[in-house]
Design a protein around this motif. Structure first.
Motif, short mmCIF file in Angstrom:
data_model
loop_
_atom_site.label_atom_id
_atom_site.label_comp_id
_atom_site.label_asym_id
_atom_site.label_seq_id
_atom_site.Cartn_x
_atom_site.Cartn_y
_atom_site.Cartn_z
N ARG A 129 -5.25 9.82 -11.02
CA ARG A 129 -4.72 9.99 -9.41
C ARG A 129 -3.87 8.33 -9.26
O ARG A 129 -4.56 7.56 -9.81
N LEU A 130 -2.94 7.91 -8.86
CA LEU A 130 -2.24 6.70 -8.79
C LEU A 130 -3.45 5.71 -7.61
O LEU A 130 -3.86 6.77 -6.82
N PRO A 131 -3.06 4.44 -7.33
CA PRO A 131 -3.51 4.10 -6.53
C PRO A 131 -3.34 4.33 -5.11
O PRO A 131 -2.56 4.53 -4.64
N ASP A 132 -4.16 3.81 -4.07
CA ASP A 132 -4.24 4.01 -2.68
C ASP A 132 -3.11 2.97 -2.45
O ASP A 132 -2.36 3.61 -1.04
N TRP A 133 -2.64 1.92 -2.92
CA TRP A 133 -1.65 0.97 -2.10
C TRP A 133 -0.33 1.65 -2.79
O TRP A 133 0.60 1.26 -1.65
N MET A 134 0.04 2.97 -3.01
CA MET A 134 1.53 3.65 -3.08
C MET A 134 1.47 4.69 -2.06
O MET A 134 1.92 5.76 -2.20
N CYS A 135 0.08 4.83 -1.39
CA CYS A 135 -0.11 5.93 -0.42
C CYS A 135 0.20 5.97 0.86
O CYS A 135 0.34 4.42 1.15
N ALA A 136 0.17 6.74 1.96
CA ALA A 136 0.98 6.83 2.96
C ALA A 136 -0.73 6.61 4.16
O ALA A 136 -1.82 7.21 3.66
N PRO A 137 -1.36 5.40 4.39
CA PRO A 137 -0.06 4.34 5.42
C PRO A 137 0.30 2.85 4.09
O PRO A 137 1.30 1.74 5.44
N GLU A 138 -0.38 2.97 3.84
CA GLU A 138 -0.35 1.40 2.59
C GLU A 138 0.69 0.57 2.23
O GLU A 138 1.31 -0.41 2.43
N SER A 139 1.26 1.97 1.78
CA SER A 139 2.81 1.99 0.76
C SER A 139 3.96 1.52 1.57
O SER A 139 4.57 0.50 1.40
N ALA A 140 3.54 1.14 3.30
CA ALA A 140 4.36 0.53 4.06
C ALA A 140 4.40 -0.16 4.40
O ALA A 140 5.36 -0.99 4.35
N ASP A 141 4.00 -0.91 3.95
CA ASP A 141 3.60 -2.45 4.09
C ASP A 141 4.61 -3.23 2.67
O ASP A 141 4.62 -4.55 3.30
N PHE A 142 5.14 -2.74 1.57
CA PHE A 142 6.05 -3.67 1.04
C PHE A 142 6.99 -3.02 1.90
O PHE A 142 8.23 -2.19 0.49
N LYS A 143 7.47 -3.77 1.95
CA LYS A 143 8.82 -3.64 2.32
C LYS A 143 10.21 -4.41 1.68
O LYS A 143 10.83 -3.98 2.00
N SER A 144 10.13 -4.83 0.50
CA SER A 144 10.46 -5.72 0.21
C SER A 144 10.69 -4.73 -1.64
O SER A 144 12.09 -4.95 -2.38
N LEU A 145 10.30 -3.83 -1.92
CA LEU A 145 10.01 -3.24 -3.49
C LEU A 145 10.99 -2.30 -3.21
O LEU A 145 11.43 -1.36 -2.36
N ARG A 146 12.25 -2.30 -3.78
CA ARG A 146 13.18 -2.04 -4.60
C ARG A 146 13.44 -1.31 -5.43
O ARG A 146 14.28 -0.24 -5.87
N TYR A 147 13.05 -1.78 -6.46
CA TYR A 147 12.95 -0.72 -7.95
C TYR A 147 11.10 -0.18 -8.37
O TYR A 147 10.01 -1.81 -8.52
N LEU A 148 11.18 1.06 -8.22
CA LEU A 148 9.54 1.75 -8.87
C LEU A 148 9.67 1.88 -10.05
O LEU A 148 10.94 3.36 -10.04
N MET A 149 9.26 2.24 -11.52
CA MET A 149 9.40 2.78 -12.68
C MET A 149 7.54 2.88 -13.06
O MET A 149 7.11 1.84 -13.27
N MET A 150 7.58 4.17 -13.40
CA MET A 150 6.54 4.67 -13.56
C MET A 150 6.47 5.64 -15.08
O MET A 150 6.90 6.68 -14.88
N GLU A 151 5.98 5.27 -16.11
CA GLU A 151 5.56 6.43 -17.52
C GLU A 151 4.69 6.25 -18.03
O GLU A 151 4.15 5.68 -18.76
N ASN A 152 4.67 7.20 -18.92
CA ASN A 152 3.21 7.54 -19.82
C ASN A 152 2.12 7.74 -18.47
O ASN A 152 1.58 6.69 -18.30
N LEU A 153 2.31 8.92 -18.02
CA LEU A 153 1.17 8.92 -16.29
C LEU A 153 0.82 10.14 -17.43
O LEU A 153 0.84 11.56 -16.72
N PRO A 154 0.40 10.15 -18.50
CA PRO A 154 -0.88 11.94 -19.32
C PRO A 154 -1.86 13.05 -17.89
O PRO A 154 -2.13 14.04 -18.73
N CYS A 155 -2.32 12.07 -17.27
CA CYS A 155 -3.58 12.71 -16.48
C CYS A 155 -2.69 12.76 -14.86
O CYS A 155 -3.96 13.53 -14.11
N CYS A 156 -1.84 12.16 -14.15
CA CYS A 156 -1.50 12.14 -12.88
C CYS A 156 -1.49 13.71 -12.69
O CYS A 156 -0.59 14.44 -13.42
N THR A 157 -1.56 14.83 -11.67
CA THR A 157 -1.56 15.76 -11.43
C THR A 157 -0.28 15.48 -9.69
O THR A 157 -0.21 16.58 -10.00
#
Length: 402
Positions: A129-157
């Motif tokens: 799983r990906l971290p809690d800070w990428m999940c709601a509601p915590e993610s809404a705090d990242f008000k400046s994030l403009r670009y997100l790239m995640m590559e090679n996640l072999p086990c994330c479902t």
């Protein structure tokens, strides 16, 4: 191979950019190499790239780096080594689960500051799983994030539900996530439901997302996204209202989600569909002016497309039978060295320009006035016909403009 950084690095407290910092783990305090926790005093960093995150075996060491406290950090790239951090073989399930749990905890502790503008995760993150800070509601705090790239996640479902709450996100790339089979409605759920402390917000999910790339989700079969227009009172109610470019590559989707077909979607201009092995049809996609379909072996219909569609490129889609609803078509590119005859749908379209790449036999018949193949395209004013073999695109060419 990364070379450890000598100790004393933490004294460079005014450092603004640090690229290629190799994570060094050695519990012996007498060693002469710089460890991850020596990043803690570097509070002025704007750009930071770390390599070898898989070497960290204790989340407390990651926490000591104090990444979240760096209030000027705009760019963060975390690199795992796929060869240095792999999942074990059968018979070691408990060990695998423990390794994955530690990996998840470490990424949780490497939480960036909310001022971050770009975040890249690549190399081989083996967490489930990906971290809690990428999940709601915590993610809404990242008000400046403009670009997100995640590559090679072999086990994330599954993808985290908080990405849609990022208010400034313009570009999202997810690449090589073979364990994802389904993307549910939570991915593009209403941010008014997900956001912290929200009540009756009308904010759209992914309100500023312009470019979405979903690449190498090779087992992905279902995308559940159905914007219900009858309950929409405002233009921004649809998810991804600013989406301009969508690329999907190498998956098992049989159809695109209904949410893309909202009549309130006015910005989507470019649609790229590559190696969708089960895709059977594409229809009702508004506002698109450029469509690329490549190696979709089950694709049979391209219908009810936007009347403004200008450019279509069709490569190795051998079962395509229907192409309709493209009155403003400016150019059509058709590439397939396995074709023996031209598709019948060419007689029903009238692009200004046709580019045809085919095998030698079809090249000769479609270039000969009076032949049945030539008759299928003779109404098209400008034609560029090229002879190619399976992997050769530099052979003879023939072009004609009436």
């Amino acid at each position: 191979m990364s070379v450890p950084v000598p100790k004393g690095f933490s004294e460079l407290t005014n450092l603004r950019s640090l690229s290629g910092f190799p994570v060094h783990v050695d519990m012996d305090a007498s060693n002469s190499w710089c460890s991850l926790q020596e990043l803690e005093p570097l509070s002025q960093l704007r750009d930071l790239t770390l390599y070898g995150i898989e070497k960290v075996q204790d989340s407390r060491m990651a926490e000591k780096a104090m990444i979240s406290s760096k209030r000027h950090l705009q760019y963060l790239k975390l690199n795992y080594s796929a060869s240095g951090h792999t999942i074990g073989t059968c018979g070691a399930e408990a060990e695998q689960q423990q390794q994955q749990s530690v990996t998840e905890e470490i990424l949780e502790k490497l939480c960036p500051p909310t001022c971050l503008e770009s975040f890249i995760l690549r190399g081989g993150y083996v967490g489930r799983r990906l971290p809690d800070w990428m999940c709601a509601p915590e993610s809404a705090d990242f008000k400046s994030l403009r670009y997100l790239m995640m590559e090679n996640l072999p086990c994330c479902t599954q993808l985290p539900d908080g990405l849609c709450c990022l208010p400034s996100l313009e570009g999202l790339t997810i690449k090589d996530a073979p364990a994802i089979k389904r993307i549910g409605p939570q991915f593009q759920a209403s941010s008014s439901v997900a956001a912290r402390g929200s009540t009756a917000s009308t904010s759209a999910p992914f309100p500023k997302l312009r470019n979405l790339q979903l690449i190498g989700l090779c087992e992905w079969e279902e995308w559940e996204w159905n914007d219900c227009e009858e309950h929409m009172d405002v233009e921004t109610a649809i998810a991804m209202p600013c989406l301009e470019r969508l690329q999907i590559k190498n998956c098992k989707l049989s159809c695109l989600p209904p949410g893309l077909a909202s009549t309130k979607r006015h910005t989507l201009r470019e649609l790229y569909l590559y190696e969708l092995t089960n895709l059977t049809h594409v229809e009702n996609i508004p506002s698109v002016v450029k469509l690329d379909v490549f190696d979709c072996p089950e694709l049979k219909k391209l219908t009810a497309l936007d009347s403004r569609l200008q450019k279509i490129r069709i490569v190795c889609c051998t079962k395509l039978e229907v192409l309709e609803g493209v009155p403003a078509l400016d150019s059509l590119v058709l590439e397939d060295p396995t074709m023996d005859t031209l598709p019948e749908y060419l007689q029903a379209v009238n692009p200004r320009y046709l580019k045809l790449d085919c095998n030698k036999k079809l090249y000769e018949s479609s270039s000969s006035p009076g032949s049945s193949e030539w008759d299928k395209i003779s109404h098209i004013g400008k034609r560029d016909i090229n002879c190619i073999e399976d992997s050769d695109t530099s052979s003879d060419g023939y072009s004609e403009e009436d």
